[in-house]
Design an enzyme around this catalytic site. Sequence first.
Site, PDB file in Angstrom:
ATOM      1  N   CYS A  74       0.844  -1.169  -0.063  1.00  0.00           N
ATOM      2  CA  CYS A  74      -0.076   0.033  -0.192  1.00  0.00           C
ATOM      3  C   CYS A  74       0.873   1.278  -0.126  1.00  0.00           C
ATOM      4  O   CYS A  74       2.148   1.268   0.155  1.00  0.00           O
ATOM      5  CB  CYS A  74      -1.072   0.059   1.140  1.00  0.00           C
ATOM      6  N   HIS A 102      14.768 -13.253  12.121  1.00  0.00           N
ATOM      7  CA  HIS A 102      14.405 -13.302  13.538  1.00  0.00           C
ATOM      8  C   HIS A 102      12.959 -13.203  13.873  1.00  0.00           C
ATOM      9  O   HIS A 102      12.791 -13.680  15.012  1.00  0.00           O
ATOM     10  CB  HIS A 102      15.164 -12.001  14.163  1.00  0.00           C
TER      11      HIS A 102
END
Length: 147
Positions: free
Chosen positions: A69, A102
Amino acid sequence: MGKHVNIGFACDHAGFQMKEMLIEYLMGEGYAITDFGTMSEDSCDYPDFAHALAKAVADGKCDMGIALCGSGNGISMTLNKHQNIRAALCWLPELAKLARNHNNANICSIPARFINDETAREIVDSFLNEEFEGGRHQRRVEKINCQ
């Protein structure tokens, strides 16, 4: 991540052109694509497309997702309302790498109005080619979902 993976896409009008470019690029790289829309630059509401992508990734119908977006924020917020979705806002390839390593992110959100096509391709490459490291990160990821 090996090719023959199904990558889901969702965007609003601000991300449409970049989404189309990324789909063409990834198809050329051998990825399968599921496009949840939007299908034009006509003004629209990103949640209409984000929810479909999130459901497909959460249900395993798509292996990973790419969402776009204008700022990347609205679509990320919508995606992250879904259990087992970890959408990461990435405007640099290094952020995409860390999101996978991570956080075991499964959807990459891109701020289409703030990066160029080359950076978008680099972000997607980094996101799709990195793996979750597990280890100390696993217990953190397990604490993300609300019960």
